[in-house]
Design a protein around this motif. Sequence first.
Motif, PDB file in Angstrom:
ATOM      1  N   CYS A  13       0.855  -1.187   0.000  1.00  0.00           N
ATOM      2  CA  CYS A  13       0.000   0.000   0.000  1.00  0.00           C
ATOM      3  C   CYS A  13       0.890   1.236   0.000  1.00  0.00           C
ATOM      4  CB  CYS A  13      -0.929   0.005   1.207  1.00  0.00           C
ATOM      5  SG  CYS A  13      -2.097  -1.369   1.239  1.00  0.00           S
ATOM      6  N   GLU A  14       1.189   1.751  -1.187  1.00  0.00           N
ATOM      7  CA  GLU A  14       2.031   2.936  -1.244  1.00  0.00           C
ATOM      8  C   GLU A  14       1.337   4.144  -0.636  1.00  0.00           C
ATOM      9  OE1 GLU A  14       3.092   3.928  -5.225  1.00  0.00           O
ATOM     10  OE2 GLU A  14       1.047   3.946  -5.963  1.00  0.00           O
ATOM     11  N   ASP A  15       0.012   4.091  -0.508  1.00  0.00           N
ATOM     12  CA  ASP A  15      -0.722   5.215   0.078  1.00  0.00           C
ATOM     13  C   ASP A  15      -0.828   5.120   1.595  1.00  0.00           C
ATOM     14  OD1 ASP A  15      -2.444   3.028   0.055  1.00  0.00           O
ATOM     15  OD2 ASP A  15      -4.228   4.259  -0.293  1.00  0.00           O
ATOM     16  N   TRP A  16       0.011   4.324   2.223  1.00  0.00           N
ATOM     17  CA  TRP A  16      -0.005   4.212   3.683  1.00  0.00           C
ATOM     18  C   TRP A  16       0.257   5.559   4.355  1.00  0.00           C
ATOM     19  CZ3 TRP A  16       4.239   4.224   7.376  1.00  0.00           C
ATOM     20  CH2 TRP A  16       5.453   4.629   6.821  1.00  0.00           C
ATOM     21  N   VAL A  17       0.817   6.505   3.590  1.00  0.00           N
ATOM     22  CA  VAL A  17       1.121   7.841   4.112  1.00  0.00           C
ATOM     23  C   VAL A  17       0.007   8.841   3.805  1.00  0.00           C
ATOM     24  CG1 VAL A  17       3.620   7.528   4.007  1.00  0.00           C
ATOM     25  CG2 VAL A  17       2.391   8.339   1.973  1.00  0.00           C
ATOM     26  N   GLY A  18      -1.076   8.396   3.149  1.00  0.00           N
ATOM     27  CA  GLY A  18      -2.146   9.303   2.752  1.00  0.00           C
ATOM     28  C   GLY A  18      -1.992   9.738   1.306  1.00  0.00           C
ATOM     29  N   ILE A  19      -2.968  10.468   0.799  1.00  0.00           N
ATOM     30  CA  ILE A  19      -2.966  10.853  -0.611  1.00  0.00           C
ATOM     31  C   ILE A  19      -3.276  12.334  -0.780  1.00  0.00           C
ATOM     32  CG2 ILE A  19      -3.682   8.558  -1.390  1.00  0.00           C
ATOM     33  CD1 ILE A  19      -6.491   9.845  -1.823  1.00  0.00           C
ATOM     34  N   ARG A  20      -2.964  12.818  -1.972  1.00  0.00           N
ATOM     35  CA  ARG A  20      -3.436  14.117  -2.434  1.00  0.00           C
ATOM     36  C   ARG A  20      -3.808  13.962  -3.906  1.00  0.00           C
ATOM     37  NH1 ARG A  20       0.122  18.364  -1.032  1.00  0.00           N
ATOM     38  NH2 ARG A  20       1.769  17.161  -0.029  1.00  0.00           N
ATOM     39  N   ASP A  21      -4.849  14.641  -4.343  1.00  0.00           N
ATOM     40  CA  ASP A  21      -5.283  14.576  -5.731  1.00  0.00           C
ATOM     41  C   ASP A  21      -4.677  15.726  -6.513  1.00  0.00           C
ATOM     42  OD1 ASP A  21      -6.973  12.269  -5.733  1.00  0.00           O
ATOM     43  OD2 ASP A  21      -8.430  13.409  -4.554  1.00  0.00           O
ATOM     44  N   THR A  22      -4.103  15.397  -7.679  1.00  0.00           N
ATOM     45  CA  THR A  22      -3.489  16.400  -8.544  1.00  0.00           C
ATOM     46  C   THR A  22      -3.997  16.201  -9.964  1.00  0.00           C
ATOM     47  OG1 THR A  22      -1.567  15.106  -9.267  1.00  0.00           O
ATOM     48  CG2 THR A  22      -1.402  16.215  -7.128  1.00  0.00           C
ATOM     49  N   SER A  23      -3.632  17.093 -10.866  1.00  0.00           N
ATOM     50  CA  SER A  23      -4.044  16.965 -12.257  1.00  0.00           C
ATOM     51  C   SER A  23      -3.424  15.745 -12.917  1.00  0.00           C
ATOM     52  CB  SER A  23      -3.673  18.232 -13.037  1.00  0.00           C
ATOM     53  OG  SER A  23      -2.259  18.421 -13.018  1.00  0.00           O
ATOM     54  N   PHE A  24      -2.257  15.259 -12.407  1.00  0.00           N
ATOM     55  CA  PHE A  24      -1.624  14.054 -12.941  1.00  0.00           C
ATOM     56  C   PHE A  24      -2.400  12.813 -12.529  1.00  0.00           C
ATOM     57  CE2 PHE A  24       1.479  10.545 -12.498  1.00  0.00           C
ATOM     58  CZ  PHE A  24       1.942  10.487 -13.803  1.00  0.00           C
ATOM     59  N   GLY A  25      -3.086  12.922 -11.407  1.00  0.00           N
ATOM     60  CA  GLY A  25      -3.793  11.771 -10.868  1.00  0.00           C
ATOM     61  C   GLY A  25      -3.616  11.741  -9.367  1.00  0.00           C
ATOM     62  N   ARG A  26      -3.966  10.627  -8.772  1.00  0.00           N
ATOM     63  CA  ARG A  26      -3.852  10.463  -7.322  1.00  0.00           C
ATOM     64  C   ARG A  26      -2.383  10.316  -6.956  1.00  0.00           C
ATOM     65  NH1 ARG A  26      -7.881   6.767  -3.872  1.00  0.00           N
ATOM     66  NH2 ARG A  26      -9.081   8.666  -4.165  1.00  0.00           N
ATOM     67  N   ARG A  27      -1.899  11.244  -6.141  1.00  0.00           N
ATOM     68  CA  ARG A  27      -0.498  11.225  -5.688  1.00  0.00           C
ATOM     69  C   ARG A  27      -0.445  10.941  -4.196  1.00  0.00           C
ATOM     70  NH1 ARG A  27       2.872  14.328  -8.998  1.00  0.00           N
ATOM     71  NH2 ARG A  27       4.567  13.414  -7.763  1.00  0.00           N
ATOM     72  N   LEU A  28       0.703  10.544  -3.730  1.00  0.00           N
ATOM     73  CA  LEU A  28       0.882  10.249  -2.307  1.00  0.00           C
ATOM     74  C   LEU A  28       1.203  11.519  -1.536  1.00  0.00           C
ATOM     75  CD1 LEU A  28       3.067   7.034  -2.670  1.00  0.00           C
ATOM     76  CD2 LEU A  28       0.573   7.243  -2.681  1.00  0.00           C
ATOM     77  N   PHE A  29       0.933  11.467  -0.238  1.00  0.00           N
ATOM     78  CA  PHE A  29       1.302  12.576   0.640  1.00  0.00           C
ATOM     79  C   PHE A  29       2.696  12.271   1.179  1.00  0.00           C
ATOM     80  CE2 PHE A  29       1.351  15.246   4.413  1.00  0.00           C
ATOM     81  CZ  PHE A  29       0.823  16.415   3.901  1.00  0.00           C
ATOM     82  N   TRP A  30       3.677  13.080   0.753  1.00  0.00           N
ATOM     83  CA  TRP A  30       5.081  12.734   0.981  1.00  0.00           C
ATOM     84  C   TRP A  30       5.546  13.130   2.388  1.00  0.00           C
ATOM     85  CZ3 TRP A  30       8.218  13.781  -4.140  1.00  0.00           C
ATOM     86  CH2 TRP A  30       7.641  13.034  -5.182  1.00  0.00           C
ATOM     87  N   ASP A  31       4.990  12.432   3.360  1.00  0.00           N
ATOM     88  CA  ASP A  31       5.362  12.582   4.764  1.00  0.00           C
ATOM     89  C   ASP A  31       5.422  11.167   5.318  1.00  0.00           C
ATOM     90  OD1 ASP A  31       5.950  14.196   7.052  1.00  0.00           O
ATOM     91  OD2 ASP A  31       3.926  13.824   7.806  1.00  0.00           O
ATOM     92  N   TRP A  32       6.621  10.657   5.550  1.00  0.00           N
ATOM     93  CA  TRP A  32       6.854   9.216   5.633  1.00  0.00           C
ATOM     94  C   TRP A  32       6.532   8.632   7.006  1.00  0.00           C
ATOM     95  CZ3 TRP A  32       6.309   9.103   0.982  1.00  0.00           C
ATOM     96  CH2 TRP A  32       6.988   9.943   0.097  1.00  0.00           C
ATOM     97  N   ARG A  33       5.217   8.598   7.264  1.00  0.00           N
ATOM     98  CA  ARG A  33       4.706   7.989   8.487  1.00  0.00           C
ATOM     99  C   ARG A  33       3.269   7.558   8.219  1.00  0.00           C
ATOM    100  NH1 ARG A  33       5.344  12.900  12.545  1.00  0.00           N
ATOM    101  NH2 ARG A  33       4.991  11.179  13.996  1.00  0.00           N
ATOM    102  N   ALA A  34       2.791   6.618   9.002  1.00  0.00           N
ATOM    103  CA  ALA A  34       1.441   6.093   8.783  1.00  0.00           C
ATOM    104  C   ALA A  34       0.404   7.193   8.939  1.00  0.00           C
ATOM    105  CB  ALA A  34       1.157   4.961   9.764  1.00  0.00           C
ATOM    106  N   ASN A  35      -0.527   7.243   8.006  1.00  0.00           N
ATOM    107  CA  ASN A  35      -1.622   8.204   8.055  1.00  0.00           C
ATOM    108  C   ASN A  35      -2.819   7.514   8.695  1.00  0.00           C
ATOM    109  OD1 ASN A  35      -4.020   9.724   7.219  1.00  0.00           O
ATOM    110  ND2 ASN A  35      -2.594  10.919   5.959  1.00  0.00           N
ATOM    111  N   GLU A  36      -3.055   7.806   9.961  1.00  0.00           N
ATOM    112  CA  GLU A  36      -4.086   7.099  10.713  1.00  0.00           C
ATOM    113  C   GLU A  36      -5.495   7.425  10.235  1.00  0.00           C
ATOM    114  OE1 GLU A  36      -4.054   4.722  13.003  1.00  0.00           O
ATOM    115  OE2 GLU A  36      -1.876   4.521  12.968  1.00  0.00           O
TER     116      GLU A  36
END
Length: 671
Positions: A273-296
């Motif tokens: 699950c690469e989205d374990w850190v959370g997500i953000r939506d961009t024009s490219f598509g669904r991107r990850l939230f680049w903060d390297w800890r579990a997003n509860e």
Amino acid sequence: MHIVDVDDGFDLYLGERLILRHRPDRPCIYVGRGEPRIAMYRGNFEIEDHVEERVGLRHAAIAGRLIAFSTSPEAKPRLVAAIEGDADAGAIVFVEADAAIDRFWLRIEAEPFERVYGGGEQMSYFDLSGRKFPLWTSEPGVGRDKKSEITFQADKMGGAGGDYWHTNYPQPTWLSTRRYALHVETTAYSAFDFRRRTFHEIEAWAVPSRIELFGAPRLETLVSRLFERFGRQPPLPDWVMNGAIIGLKDGANSFARLEKYLEAGCAVSALWCEDWVGIRDTSFGRRLFWDWRANESWYPGLADAIAALKDRGVRFMGYVNPYLAVDGTLFPEAEAAGHLAKNHAGETYRVDFGEFDCGVVDFTSPGACAWFEERVIGQEMLDFGLSGWMADFGEYLPVDVVLSDGSDPMLMHNAWPVLWAEVNARAVENRGMTGEALFFMRAGFTGVQRHCPLLWAGDQSVDFSRHDGLVTVICGALSAGLVGNAYHHSDIGGYTSLFGNVRTAELMIRWAEMAAFTPVMRTHEGNRPRENIQFDESPELLAHFARATRIWKALVPYLRTLVAEAGETGLPCQRPLFLHYEDDARTYDIQDAYLYGRDLLVAPVWRAGERSWTAYLPAGERWVHLWSGETHEGGRDVEVSAPFGEPPVFWREGSAHAELFDGVRREFATH
């Protein structure tokens, strides 16, 4: 390595192989100066060079094993080289150089029908002959074919279109059919030019420290010699042998979706699950939230879910890269401690990654490395329960950044993926988990082999295209494997979906059936999951995938022998046909099929709409079609039926694994 004085010049040999031919009217070395222009936009680089000086060093004064190069007998030497080594291995070591030189060209003797391979991980052309290959780690670009509509559209969208030579993992190393290998020891921008019939030209934007040469009577031995040179890869963890890595990025729903894969009979080793850190939506598509800890909030109760999954024999994997989003929690922590690279104004350097900015963790600082290894990978990932991750990026180091150790970023750019691999490897080692935790990378350069246990082929388009689709991952595996990377895999179904280009069920099936004959199977939902078909959306598609994972699992006893062989000799799991059949001239042209170890030949269907396929079988053997059991003489093309789920695969008659392969036929053949 020996020098022969000839006609006011010299010849340099590695054993019986002529390497350099220097004459006053045909010098082997040119030097000069240049003024580069480099622009980066989201990992895509536009590189131009204005050459201000290029002069041939026509005079060579030989003193023992030293050669002083100058423009004339009266001029001072501008370059001094020492010749080291014997008939099996040697080096041209540049011991003195004019400080004004920042451009270097060296001509290596070539033969008319010589083939060359390597260059790191090359996705479009396995045989490098006849083309020029710049060696600069970058995004490979979308499309990678300047004649295609997708590449045209990507170029319009911020210069994101690629070309045949763009790669995440370049390496200035080649292997020649003259049974030698050459490596340029430099991290500077460089290029291999194989467009001349009589010489190969090496270009570098700095004088290399050395040019290394290795000789061997067989190409197989040469690959092992490069393995010894670049370093032994960490072993694959034993838990990977349980099955496929299922990539889902759907928050807590990923766990429920995993159950569908298990219920369908998939052999599964891990949930990724690469989205374990959370997500953000961009024009490219669904991107990850680049903060390297579990997003509860995105994955509530994740630590307990990971532990429960592990009790069932399934590991959990995540994602990390060497950048920190400015709106995350780790960015201010790293900035306050001085762990981020600076700009020339002394402020934190910020990189635009597409609608969000990030800081660059400065891996030239031991303190920054230690912080990332312990605070991020150690505490937030390994201690939290992750068994592995995608260690993404590494290609983005800007050339105008200010690094803490004063390094020239032009020289650090290619080295950056290796520093990134070292950080991951040390973090794993610090927890005593080498060979237990698995990280995989797309970026690389010389030396990444000894740190990174697994490569992946980067971001292919979700299609069958010649330069960016399914077939390119075969070329990538073969080229990277020759220079010391034994383990390679790809995103099943591809990744990049733009301009209306979306996956088809046929693509997913063909990619999965190929992946069943690679060291690691892993799925990916892609950059636009909602617009692209996923395996668990169709019972028929999921059944095809489940069957592919069980075929992969059935071959694990064979895979274990390949892993053991890789640890001893460096031979990659996926090999070009010529590696074991170098006396068969036809094998040197083939880049869309491979040997999986010594005993399996895999010729994946990589064009849409095909239900039969022609494969070339090397001479000197009899080959058994895996699905029908029919035997074919080698040394010719063979056309076989290739229905979904049965890619053209053959095993070598007389193989010690014949019983295993025949068991696969009995269990999985559909006719």
